[in-house]
Design a protein around this motif. Structure first.
Motif, short mmCIF file in Angstrom:
data_model
loop_
_atom_site.label_atom_id
_atom_site.label_comp_id
_atom_site.label_asym_id
_atom_site.label_seq_id
_atom_site.Cartn_x
_atom_site.Cartn_y
_atom_site.Cartn_z
N SER A 35 -16.84 14.22 22.53
CA SER A 35 -17.59 15.25 23.24
C SER A 35 -18.45 16.06 22.28
CB SER A 35 -16.64 16.19 23.98
OG SER A 35 -16.12 17.17 23.11
N GLU A 36 -19.40 16.77 22.87
CA GLU A 36 -20.19 17.75 22.13
C GLU A 36 -19.64 19.15 22.37
OE1 GLU A 36 -24.04 16.94 23.73
OE2 GLU A 36 -24.40 15.25 22.41
N GLY A 37 -18.38 19.23 22.77
CA GLY A 37 -17.75 20.52 23.04
C GLY A 37 -16.75 20.89 21.97
N ALA A 38 -15.54 21.31 22.39
CA ALA A 38 -14.53 21.77 21.44
C ALA A 38 -13.89 20.59 20.72
CB ALA A 38 -13.46 22.58 22.18
N ALA A 39 -13.33 20.88 19.55
CA ALA A 39 -12.71 19.84 18.73
C ALA A 39 -11.50 19.21 19.42
CB ALA A 39 -12.29 20.41 17.39
N GLY A 40 -10.86 19.91 20.33
CA GLY A 40 -9.68 19.40 20.99
C GLY A 40 -9.95 18.50 22.18
N ASP A 41 -11.23 18.30 22.52
CA ASP A 41 -11.55 17.44 23.66
C ASP A 41 -11.19 15.99 23.35
OD1 ASP A 41 -12.56 19.66 24.90
OD2 ASP A 41 -14.66 19.19 24.50
N PRO A 42 -10.63 15.26 24.32
CA PRO A 42 -10.26 13.87 24.05
C PRO A 42 -11.48 12.98 23.89
CG PRO A 42 -9.99 14.38 26.38
CD PRO A 42 -10.31 15.67 25.70
N ALA A 43 -11.31 11.87 23.17
CA ALA A 43 -12.36 10.87 23.06
C ALA A 43 -12.09 9.75 24.06
CB ALA A 43 -12.40 10.31 21.64
N PHE A 44 -13.16 9.07 24.47
CA PHE A 44 -13.06 7.97 25.41
C PHE A 44 -13.33 6.64 24.70
CE2 PHE A 44 -14.73 11.38 28.37
CZ PHE A 44 -13.52 11.62 28.99
N ARG A 45 -12.53 5.63 25.02
CA ARG A 45 -12.77 4.28 24.54
C ARG A 45 -13.50 3.50 25.64
NH1 ARG A 45 -12.70 2.72 19.43
NH2 ARG A 45 -10.63 3.65 19.13
N VAL A 46 -14.63 2.89 25.30
CA VAL A 46 -15.51 2.26 26.28
C VAL A 46 -15.17 0.79 26.46
CG1 VAL A 46 -17.90 1.68 26.83
CG2 VAL A 46 -17.36 3.87 25.73
N SER A 47 -15.16 0.35 27.72
CA SER A 47 -15.12 -1.07 28.05
C SER A 47 -16.26 -1.36 29.02
CB SER A 47 -13.80 -1.45 28.72
OG SER A 47 -12.70 -1.20 27.88
N VAL A 48 -17.07 -2.38 28.72
CA VAL A 48 -18.12 -2.80 29.63
C VAL A 48 -17.52 -3.80 30.61
CG1 VAL A 48 -20.37 -3.91 29.85
CG2 VAL A 48 -19.89 -2.44 27.88
N VAL A 49 -17.64 -3.51 31.91
CA VAL A 49 -16.92 -4.28 32.93
C VAL A 49 -17.82 -5.27 33.66
CG1 VAL A 49 -15.54 -4.09 35.04
CG2 VAL A 49 -15.33 -2.35 33.25
N ALA A 50 -19.03 -4.86 34.08
CA ALA A 50 -19.88 -5.72 34.90
C ALA A 50 -21.30 -5.19 34.87
CB ALA A 50 -19.36 -5.80 36.34
N ASP A 51 -22.25 -6.00 35.37
CA ASP A 51 -23.65 -5.62 35.52
C ASP A 51 -24.02 -5.63 36.99
OD1 ASP A 51 -24.39 -5.38 32.76
OD2 ASP A 51 -24.38 -7.56 32.62
N PHE A 52 -24.94 -4.71 37.36
CA PHE A 52 -25.40 -4.63 38.74
C PHE A 52 -26.91 -4.43 38.77
CE2 PHE A 52 -20.96 -3.39 38.92
CZ PHE A 52 -20.50 -4.14 40.00
#
Length: 391
Positions: A35-52
């Motif tokens: 995040s661009e917020g507080a240091a304690g914000d969780p990070a997200f791990r990305v998975s690409v699932v499909a295209d539309f």
């Protein structure tokens, strides 16, 4: 000036609701997004699932299948036959012909609150009228799926935007079910502006209906001469996000003109001021009186200048990211990411942003608490489905 959040002023007009912006590097499978917020914000791990092809909306069914709409008129169902495997994508037949162009096409999709018992799926789209006119429509149909395809049957009309007008912008047509079972529909001003201040039409309004399209007897303008009884609130511009908070407050997220995107707590019978007031300006640079110049209109809880160009709005209720429990999440087109918002009663504050390097059309919470994200179409009209899990 009375604004909960005023980031900066912009000197020139931006393009309309889905305005273009420089494309950053898109995230890929395995990327960690902070995040661009507080240091304690969780990070997200990305998975690409499909295209539309030009995806617009999505919604999970109670059994974990995922409904996705594409603007050109296709609806699809994704199912997962094996844990960790790629989804199986099933086409849905029975979707009516849509009027594709500008911001119009197939729009929102939402299962009925009691879908497991009744099988109803609600969806919105732009429909052509007589002459050079068109308007938004909400219908429902029974969803039935086999091994290789799904179908919508027993389709019923629920609501039509009135009147049909020229142009192909500001349909809004977001749909949501509230905690008491009512159906709420966002009806944009169709870029006609002044009708948003008139109660005889549904342009620039939030509409409240029973699930069969009939009008609840306690709607605020029932029985008022010249007023459309479907209306719950009015004076809106182009609502692209609408969601109920855990405390039962309905929030809408709407595009301003050049600046002045708004987050509003939607209150029975209230007038939200468009086009008389706005914290943005007209695209040609002509100023509009700010919200704080008129106390007879409901003021936004947050206004954004520069704009975030919202895609949709959802409240997070999962366990995977306790930091965000009860917070609102806005998908951002121009802001190219997710905007996290703390809402308390009818007050709200932005608390964090997560950059995703692409115009984000839609975000929803998955059954496992992960965030699922639809990118807006790129140059090749493809938009990806991403899953944001724990980092």
């Amino acid at each position: 000036m009375r604004r909960s959040l005023l980031i900066a002023m912009i000197p020139l007009a931006m393009a309309a609701a889905g305005c273009s912006s420089p494309t950053a590097t898109a995230v890929e499978t395995g990327a960690l997004v902070s995040s661009e917020g507080a240091a304690g914000d969780p990070a997200f791990r990305v998975s690409v699932v499909a295209d539309f092809d030009q995806p617009w909306a999505m919604a999970f069914l109670p059994d974990g299948r995922l409904l996705v709409t594409e603007k050109p008129g296709a609806m699809k169902v994704l199912r997962w036959d094996d844990a960790g495997a790629a989804p199986v994508t099933l086409p849905v037949t029975g979707v009516p012909e849509v009027d594709l162009g500008g911001q119009g096409g197939l729009g929102d999709v939402m299962p009925h609150s009691d879908f497991a018992d009744n099988g109803w799926v609600y969806f919105s789209y732009a429909e052509a009228g007589q002459g050079d006119t068109r308007g938004a429509v909400v219908q429902r149909g029974k969803l039935d799926c086999g091994a290789e395809a799904c179908s919508l049957t027993d389709i019923e009309d629920i609501w039509r935007q009135s009147p049909k007008v020229s142009g192909r912008g500001h349909y809004s047509h977001r749909i949501v079910f509230g905690p008491q079972g009512y159906l709420w529909i966002a009806s944009g001003d169709r870029q006609k502006m002044d009708p948003a201040q008139e109660l005889g039409n549904t342009l620039g309004t939030v509409v409240r209906l029973n699930d069969d399209g009939s009008v609840p007897a306690d709607n605020p303008f029932v029985g008022q001469d010249g007023a459309n009884p479907e209306i719950w609130s009015y004076g809106h511009r182009n609502i692209l996000g609408m969601a109920f908070g855990p405390d039962g407050v309905l929030w809408d997220l709407e595009h301003g003109p050049a600046g002045g995107d708004e987050l509003n707590a939607v209150v029975r019978g209230q007038n939200y001021g468009w086009p008389v007031v706005s914290d943005g300006s007209h695209y040609d640079g002509t100023p509009i009186p700010d919200h704080d110049s008129r106390d007879d209109f409901a003021a936004p809880a947050i206004s954004w200048t520069p704009m975030i160009a919202p895609g949709n709005l959802v409240f997070y209720g999962g366990d995977l990211f306790p930091r965000w429990a009860g917070h609102a999440i806005a998908s951002g087109l121009k802001s190219q990411g997710l905007v996290f918002i703390e809402a308390n009663g009818t007050a709200a504050t932005e608390v964090a942003r997560y950059p995703l390097g692409a115009r984000i059309r839609c975000v929803v919470e998955g059954p496992d608490g992960a965030l699922w994200v639809l990118e807006d179409e790129r140059g090749d009209s493809q938009g990806r489905l991403l899953r944001l899990g724990a980092g």
